[in-house]
Each structure stands twice: as structure tokens, then as C-alpha cells.
Design an enzyme around this catalytic site. Structure first.
Site, PDB file in Angstrom:
ATOM      1  N   HIS A 273      -9.693  -5.021  13.788  1.00 24.35           N
ATOM      2  CA  HIS A 273      -9.619  -4.776  12.636  1.00 24.35           C
ATOM      3  C   HIS A 273      -9.476  -5.289  11.571  1.00 24.35           C
ATOM      4  O   HIS A 273      -9.516  -6.304  10.988  1.00 24.35           O
ATOM      5  CB  HIS A 273      -8.261  -4.638  12.236  1.00 24.35           C
ATOM      6  CG  HIS A 273      -7.298  -3.832  12.703  1.00 24.35           C
ATOM      7  ND1 HIS A 273      -6.875  -2.656  13.263  1.00 24.35           N
ATOM      8  CD2 HIS A 273      -7.040  -3.874  14.979  1.00 24.35           C
ATOM      9  CE1 HIS A 273      -5.691  -1.732  13.793  1.00 24.35           C
ATOM     10  NE2 HIS A 273      -6.268  -3.144  14.924  1.00 24.35           N
TER      11      HIS A 273
ATOM     12  N   ASP B 219       7.357  -4.913 -11.140  1.00 21.27           N
ATOM     13  CA  ASP B 219       6.875  -3.564 -11.092  1.00 21.27           C
ATOM     14  C   ASP B 219       7.511  -2.700 -11.771  1.00 21.27           C
ATOM     15  O   ASP B 219       7.393  -2.164 -12.584  1.00 21.27           O
ATOM     16  CB  ASP B 219       7.685  -4.190  -9.718  1.00 21.27           C
ATOM     17  CG  ASP B 219       7.078  -4.988  -8.998  1.00 21.27           C
ATOM     18  OD1 ASP B 219       6.176  -5.096  -9.159  1.00 21.27           O
ATOM     19  OD2 ASP B 219       7.698  -4.918  -7.833  1.00 21.27           O
TER      20      ASP B 219
ATOM     21  N   CYS C 187      -9.763   0.580  15.470  1.00 23.07           N
ATOM     22  CA  CYS C 187      -8.592   0.329  16.937  1.00 23.07           C
ATOM     23  C   CYS C 187      -8.410   1.958  17.555  1.00 23.07           C
ATOM     24  O   CYS C 187      -9.655   1.924  17.853  1.00 23.07           O
ATOM     25  CB  CYS C 187      -8.128  -0.464  16.145  1.00 23.07           C
ATOM     26  SG  CYS C 187      -6.706  -0.936  17.872  1.00 23.07           S
ATOM     27  N   TYR C 188      -7.112   2.574  17.507  1.00 24.73           N
ATOM     28  CA  TYR C 188      -7.255   3.607  17.872  1.00 24.73           C
ATOM     29  C   TYR C 188      -8.055   4.466  16.707  1.00 24.73           C
ATOM     30  O   TYR C 188      -8.497   5.041  18.062  1.00 24.73           O
ATOM     31  CB  TYR C 188      -5.418   4.105  17.394  1.00 24.73           C
ATOM     32  CG  TYR C 188      -5.342   5.532  18.593  1.00 24.73           C
ATOM     33  CD1 TYR C 188      -4.640   5.087  19.296  1.00 24.73           C
ATOM     34  CD2 TYR C 188      -4.952   6.472  17.674  1.00 24.73           C
ATOM     35  CE1 TYR C 188      -4.527   6.555  19.953  1.00 24.73           C
ATOM     36  CE2 TYR C 188      -4.945   7.828  17.710  1.00 24.73           C
ATOM     37  CZ  TYR C 188      -4.936   7.786  18.854  1.00 24.73           C
ATOM     38  OH  TYR C 188      -4.562   9.193  19.432  1.00 24.73           O
TER      39      TYR C 188
ATOM     40  N   GLY D  37      -3.310   2.758  15.344  1.00 26.25           N
ATOM     41  CA  GLY D  37      -2.112   3.318  15.883  1.00 26.25           C
ATOM     42  C   GLY D  37      -1.697   3.359  17.240  1.00 26.25           C
ATOM     43  O   GLY D  37      -1.980   2.608  17.919  1.00 26.25           O
TER      44      GLY D  37
ATOM     45  N   LYS E  81       1.352  -6.061  -4.556  1.00 28.89           N
ATOM     46  CA  LYS E  81       1.575  -6.703  -6.456  1.00 28.89           C
ATOM     47  C   LYS E  81      -0.033  -7.452  -7.367  1.00 28.89           C
ATOM     48  O   LYS E  81       0.962  -7.118  -7.758  1.00 28.89           O
ATOM     49  CB  LYS E  81       2.363  -7.947  -5.671  1.00 28.89           C
ATOM     50  CG  LYS E  81       3.506  -8.802  -6.612  1.00 28.89           C
ATOM     51  CD  LYS E  81       4.384  -7.684  -6.676  1.00 28.89           C
ATOM     52  CE  LYS E  81       5.270  -8.796  -8.088  1.00 28.89           C
ATOM     53  NZ  LYS E  81       6.923  -7.927  -7.708  1.00 28.89           N
TER      54      LYS E  81
ATOM     55  N   GLU F   1     -10.067  -5.287   8.380  1.00 31.10           N
ATOM     56  CA  GLU F   1      -9.187  -4.564   6.905  1.00 31.10           C
ATOM     57  C   GLU F   1      -8.116  -5.948   6.993  1.00 31.10           C
ATOM     58  O   GLU F   1      -7.714  -6.262   5.817  1.00 31.10           O
ATOM     59  CB  GLU F   1      -8.196  -3.284   7.026  1.00 31.10           C
ATOM     60  CG  GLU F   1      -6.965  -3.370   8.066  1.00 31.10           C
ATOM     61  CD  GLU F   1      -7.658  -3.024   9.289  1.00 31.10           C
ATOM     62  OE1 GLU F   1      -8.521  -2.848   9.325  1.00 31.10           O
ATOM     63  OE2 GLU F   1      -6.533  -2.439   9.936  1.00 31.10           O
TER      64      GLU F   1
END
Ligand code: XMP
Length: 554
Positions: free
Chosen positions: A210, A268, A123-124, A96, A410, A212
Site C-alpha cells: 500500500h 468543521d 493490493c486487491y 479490498g 482535518k 498510500e
């Protein structure tokens, strides 16, 4: 619904704001991607991502889903009571933009650490854990941003499969100076004394970096270890469960109601339409606007699949609005203006059809996650206004929006499409932007230019498929530059357009690299385009990655 406006990205040292308005405030947005209990009363295993305003919140959820564990993102305002009710196997605190020691920053009640639910702070989120439990968080003497060498303690369950010296993605100005009592430090960098820490007894883990993002080389292994070993997840969630669950939710929500869907024929909206048609059949009406900016033969192909001759049960309306669009686009060259005109005209056409249909209960949109963030990055950072976000809700008389794919990337949408039994050729169809060829023709759009780009693109796609490259590529298409140049054909001088070929590899369409298509294929495509498409005397190949380019030309 208005999403939270985030402050400047302090943790990453960047000033980014995130704000957009989706629908009129009086209307409720129905987030279909919501946790519900199984019919037998058993809660499925789930990890909750608690959003403290970072940039990568959905990416964390996606990475967890990649571990076959169901995952949802919720705002940090979600009460502890509600969390306990949802009975998650684990919680991940996101990054954040704030500093934990600012009183106005998002915090969470300390009781969450006593709830017995495994927690991973990123992180935050890691700083919040340290600060809440008595550690110290300070402004780092040097901000770390980007690829960073991290040394890890391999005896930590998170790092057991990771190299001792690995590369992680850092993005912070504050850091944990001292871990709270009872925690041990499990990773360091030359700048960061506590790049990771943990208290295995309480099942609380934290990383300053991070895991991710793809730049953290072994991040997926760390997340796997967290969800499997720390949270004890079995990893039995599949995209099929998402499909089943969503169909069930749609049926329950819609009841006997009427549903309207804007169908573009792209991946989509097709997946969204099939999902709805499987759930509620003829209660669904799909309106397909042929704006004359579609790929060659596409209008008829869409009609063949979704129209009365196709396999799906739904009401299908095709509107042929080609000439109307060409008129509106006459003389317009500025990309954003073109996008706006195409988007607005789409809304006008749709409005006329919607009026004929009358009031409906629900409006379906095939919005996917990257559409949301790229349209929503605040005033100064609007990269492109994606016309499938917003707009329609203002002109259709409806009660609620259904956006079944809103939280998917996607490739996840494609997986859902295959689960639904949509034919592969449709599921792997090249992504096609809402504004269509309008943003692949640089400069003014004319009917003649549309014909040129349709023919060139058709040849390109045909040759890519013949070479067996079609499934391996992220996205490829031909565009038309607004450059005309001199050439010679036979004994004659030509002064014609240049076609630009584009092909990129990408996993999430937010970053992309130019694909290395073999020269023989490019030569073949070039020669066929020059010979078969009137008005073209040059073909170019675009080598730009994203960033700095974007995938589309405009
Ligand atoms: P860019 O050009 O922004 O494209 O790098 C990223 C992905 O998004 C698609 N795209 C759009 N899709 N409406 C859409 O539905 C739009 O306005 C739009 N603009 C770009 C693009 O084709 C690529 O897949």
C-alpha cells in the site's frame, strides 16, 4: 443512503464490516465533492480511485490530492462509459477484502485495460489486474502483514526515486504468483514473488503493498511518479479550486432555496458555514446550540464571529440550552450513554428550532471523513458514536443534505478554511468534539466540573500559546478525571480532583502520538491550575498514544 456493507477483510486477514445509515432512504444525499466540467467546457485533470472495498480508499484520494491533482473515489460499479466520459488522467484500483478468484468478488470489465487510461492497482487491485490479464493469483503460503522489506527495480518509473531496499506496508493473504504476459516484475519480498509489476507500454502498474499509508516509507514518491510521469498530470490543483468549485456547485444546487446549518463553532462546522454563507448569504440560517459543555467563553466567541456583529452574511440563532443538558446528564457516568444523551438532546433542541423555521430545502452538516469511518465501522467495532453523523436528518423537514467536507481530512478542512479567508485563530482552533466537555469529564458531568475543566483548559491553552507551541501541536486540552485524592495546601488537607492534560501530534486524527511538551511548560501549567482553579489539587500528563488510547478521554 446506505453505504455498501463490506465482507470480512480477507486481504488483510481481519474481520471488519463497514455499514451505516445516514438518512432516510427516500432522501437523496448530495455529495458535493463531485466532478463537474469547468464552465469553459474543459475537463480539469483528475484521477479516479475505483473502490473495491479496501480500508484506505479515501487515503489514496487524499495522497493524490497532496500531489495537487484532483481525485475522487467512486464505487467499482461505476460504468466504463461513465469513466470515459469523465476523462480521467489515471485510475487507481484500491485494495479490498475479497479474493479475485471468488466469483462473487468485485471485478471490472476487461475493456478498461484497453481504454488507454493509465492504471495503478493496489493490493486487491493489483491482483485483479493480474487475474484479469491472464496472470495467476493464489493464496500465499504465508500472509504478509505490516512493515515489510521490499527490493525494487529502480529502472521502473514508479521506483526511480526510491531506495533499492525499502520498507512497505503489506496486508494480504492472496498474492500474484505469476505476472501476466507482457508484464515485468519490479519488486519482490522473500514471500512475494510479484510485490510490484508493470507493463509500461500499456501504462498499467501494480503494487501488492500500500503506497498510500505512511508506513510505506517512500510511498508518496511512488504515487507522485504515477500521477506525474505515468498519467502526465501537471499538478496544478489547489485547495482554492475545491473552494471555488464547491461554492459554484452550492449556488447551482441551492438556487433560491432555504438552507439550515447546525453550527458548533468548531473548525468543521465553521468552515462549512462560511462556505455556504459565501455561496448563498442570507438564504442560510445557522443554529448554534450552546449546550453548556463548550470551552471557556466559546459561546460568546462563536456569536461574535457568526452573529449579527460578525463579518458573514447569514441568519444566526443562538439557543442557550445549558441547564437543560446538565439536568439530562445528572447521575450518568457511562461514556456511550453520555454521548447518546448529548447527541439526542442536541437533536431535540435543534428540532424545536427547526419547527420554528419551518420547511427548508437543504440541511448542511460539517461531517468530515474521519467522523464517517469512526462512526461507521460496524456493530462490533463502533469506537465512538460521533453525534455529528446522522440524527438531524430525521427531525428536520428538508429535501437534501449538503456535506461539503465529507471527503476531506482535518488538515484539508483547515486549508479550505484559510482559502475562504477565515481568520487563522479560528482555522487553527483546537478540534473540539460535538459532545464537548461532556467527554472530557470522566464520569458524571456537573456544572461545577464543567467550570473546573473550562478554567484548567483555558490556562493550559494560554500557556501553550505563550510558549509558542500552539501551531505545532495536533490537539491539546485539559480533561477532568473522576479521581479525587488527598493533598495538602497551606496547613490544610485537601481532597480534590485531578486534572489530566493531553497533547498529541497527529496528521489525520486516526492515529496519534503523545507530544513531548517541555517540562517547564508543564510545570507552569500545573502550578497555575493548582493555584487558580478551585477544586483541583493534582495535575497529570497523559502519555498514551492512539491506539491504544483515543485522543479524547471518553
Ligand atoms: P478520538 O477520541 O476518537 O478523537 O481519538 C479523534 C478526533 O475526533 C474528535 N472527536 C469528535 N468529534 N464528534 C466530533 O465532532 C465526536 O463525537 C467526537 N469524538 C471525538 C476528537 O476531538 C479528535 O479530534
Amino acid at each position: 443512503m446506505r453505504w455498501p456493507v463490506l465482507g470480512p477483510m480477507r486481504a488483510s486477514g481481519m474481520a471488519i464490516f463497514f455499514s451505516f445509515t445516514l438518512a432516510k432512504p427516500s432522501r437523496i444525499t448530495y455529495n458535493i465533492f463531485k466532478y463537474t466540467e469547468e464552465e469553459d467546457g474543459l475537463a480539469r485533470e483528475m484521477v479516479i480511485v475505483l473502490d473495491f472495498g479496501g480500508q484506505y480508499n479515501q487515503l489514496i484520494a487524499r495522497r493524490v490530492r497532496e500531489c495537487n491533482v484532483y481525485c475522487e473515489v467512486h464505487p467499482y460499479t461505476l460504468s466504463l462509459e461513465k469513466i470515459k466520459e469523465m476523462n480521467p488522467k489515471g485510475i487507481i484500483f484500491t485494495g479490498g477484502p475479497n479474493s479475485v478468484y471468488d466469483e462473487a468478488s468485485p471485478h471490472y470489465q476487461k475493456e478498461i485495460f484497453e481504454a488507454g487510461i493509465p492504471i495503478l492497482g493496489i493490493c486487491y487491485g493489483s491482483q485483479l489486474i493480474a487475474w484479469s490479464l491472464g496472470g495467476t493469483v493464489e493464496t500465499a503460503p504465508v500472509s504478509e502483514y505490516g512493515h515489510t522489506k521490499v527490493e525494487v527495480d529502480k529502472s521502473s518509473v514508479l521506483f526511480q526515486d526510491v531506495e533499492f531496499s525499502t520498507v512497505a506496508w503489506m496486508s494480504h493473504t492472496d498474492y500474484i504468483a505469476q505476472a501476466p504476459e507482457g508484464f515485468r516484475v519490479t519488486a519482490r519480498t522473500p514471500v512475494c514473488p510479484v510485490a510490484a509489476m508493470e507493463c509500461p507500454e500499456r501504462r498499467i502498474y501494480a503494487t501488492q503493498f500500500h503506497p498510500e499509508v505512511m508506513h510505506t516509507k517512500e510511498g508518496h514518491k511512488m504515487l507522485q511518479r504515477f500521477v506525474y510521469d505515468v498519467c502526465g498530470c501537471a499538478g496544478d490543483w489547489q485547495m482554492g479550486s475545491f473552494v471555488e468549485e464547491t461554492i459554484r456547485q452550492i449556488r447551482e444546487k441551492v438556487g433560491e432555496g432555504k438552507v439550515l446549518c447546525a453550527l458548533s463553532g468548531g473548525v468543521d462546522s465553521s468552515v462549512a458555514a462560511v462556505l455556504l454563507s459565501k455561496a448563498i448569504g442570507k438564504q442560510l440560517t445557522c443554529v448554534f446550540v450552546d449546550h453548556g459543555l463548550l470551552r471557556k467563553n466559546e459561546g460568546n466567541e462563536v456569536e461574535a464571529v457568526f452573529g449579527p456583529e460578525g463579518p458573514y452574511e447569514l441568519n444566526f440563532i443562538r439557543v442557550n440550552a445549558q441547564q437543560r443538558y446538565y439536568e439530562k446528564l445528572k447521575g450518568i457516568t457511562e461514556p456511550e450513554q453520555k454521548r447518546k444523551i448529548i447527541g439526542e438532546e442536541f437533536i431535540r433542541v435543534f428540532e424545536e428550532e427547526a419547527k420554528k423555521i419551518g420547511a427548508v430545502d437543504f440541511l448542511v452538516q460539517g461531517t468530515i471523513y474521519p467522523d464517517v469511518i469512526e462512526s461507521g465501522l460496524g456493530k462490533s467495532a463502533v469506537i465512538k458514536s460521533h453525534h455529528n453523523v446522522g440524527g438531524l436528518p430525521d427531525v428536520v423537514d428538508f429535501k437534501e443534505i449538503i456535506e461539503p467536507l465529507r471527503m476531506l481530512f482535518k488538515d484539508e478542512v483547515r486549508k479550505a478554511g484559510l482559502e475562504l479567508g477565515i481568520p487563522e485563530y479560528l482555522v487553527y482552533r483546537q478540534p473540539f468534539p460535538g459532545p464537548g466537555l461532556g467527554i472530557r469529564i470522566i464520569g458524571e458531568v456537573t456544572e461545577e466540573k464543567v467550570r473546573i475543566v473550562q478554567d484548567a483548559d483555558y490556562i493550559y491553552r494560554e500557556e501553550i500559546a505563550k510558549a509558542g507551541l500552539d501551531k505545532g501541536l495536533g490537539q491539546y486540552f485539559a480533561g477532568l478525571t473522576n479521581m479525587r485524592s488527598v493533598g495538602v495546601m497551606g496547613d490544610f488537607r485537601t481532597y480534590d480532583y485531578a486534572v489530566a492534560l493531553r497533547a498529541v501530534n497527529t496528521s489525520d486524527f486516526m492515529t496519534a502520538e503523545c507530544a513531548q511538551i517541555p517540562y517547564e511548560v508543564l510545570f507552569k501549567v500545573t502550578s497555575r491550575i493548582i493555584n487558580e482553579v478551585k477544586g483541583v489539587n493534582r495535575v497529570m500528563y497523559d502519555l498514551t498514544s492512539k491506539p491504544p488510547g483515543t485522543i479524547e478521554f471518553e
